[in-house]
Design a protein around this motif. Structure first.
Motif, PDB file in Angstrom:
ATOM      1  N   THR A 160      10.681   2.059  10.198  1.00 53.01           N
ATOM      2  CA  THR A 160      10.062   1.648  11.284  1.00 53.01           C
ATOM      3  C   THR A 160      10.989   2.108  12.548  1.00 53.01           C
ATOM      4  OG1 THR A 160      11.627  -0.441  11.201  1.00 53.01           O
ATOM      5  CG2 THR A 160       9.487  -0.385  10.017  1.00 53.01           C
ATOM      6  N   SER A 161      10.574   1.668  13.763  1.00 53.93           N
ATOM      7  CA  SER A 161      11.400   2.324  14.813  1.00 53.93           C
ATOM      8  C   SER A 161      12.763   1.621  14.749  1.00 53.93           C
ATOM      9  CB  SER A 161      10.368   1.944  16.289  1.00 53.93           C
ATOM     10  OG  SER A 161      11.097   2.657  17.301  1.00 53.93           O
ATOM     11  N   TYR A 189      13.850  -0.121   9.032  1.00 50.76           N
ATOM     12  CA  TYR A 189      13.199   0.116   7.937  1.00 50.76           C
ATOM     13  C   TYR A 189      12.750  -1.126   7.279  1.00 50.76           C
ATOM     14  CZ  TYR A 189      17.087  -0.762   4.994  1.00 50.76           C
ATOM     15  OH  TYR A 189      18.311  -1.427   4.385  1.00 50.76           O
TER      16      TYR A 189
END
Length: 102
Positions: free
Chosen positions: A80-81, A84
């Motif tokens: 994810t940005s 995670y």
């Protein structure tokens, strides 16, 4: 025009944009901790989960690190940005923190 930005009127997670007769505070990019302007190349420091690459703060893909971050059985890593998450593999579901076959 007076440059109000020279007095640093914005908070730590914003940058100052001087306008004619005024100024506005704009939010820094999510990859930054403090910034001097818009975008990930204007970060003072990179936020957690990001690293400096080609003068920009880019997301670290924790799922591709040599050391596995999702260590439970039947678990997959999803990048994810800036972070995670660990999810149960296809055909498995989370039952009290363990991935069991569905």
């Amino acid at each position: 025009d007076l440059d109000e930005c020279s007095a640093s009127p914005c908070n730590d997670h914003q940058y100052c944009l001087n306008t004619d007769g005024s100024f506005s505070c704009k939010a820094c990019d999510a990859s930054c901790v403090g910034c001097t302007g818009e975008g990930s190349e204007k970060c003072k420091t990179c936020a957690s989960g990001y690293m400096k690459e080609d003068e920009k703060c880019t997301d670290i893909d924790e799922c591709n690190l040599p050391e596995k971050v999702c260590t439970k059985e039947n678990q997959d890593c999803v990048n994810t940005s800036g972070s995670y998450k660990c999810v149960c593999s296809e055909g498995f579901e989370d039952k009290d923190g363990t991935c069991v076959q569905t």
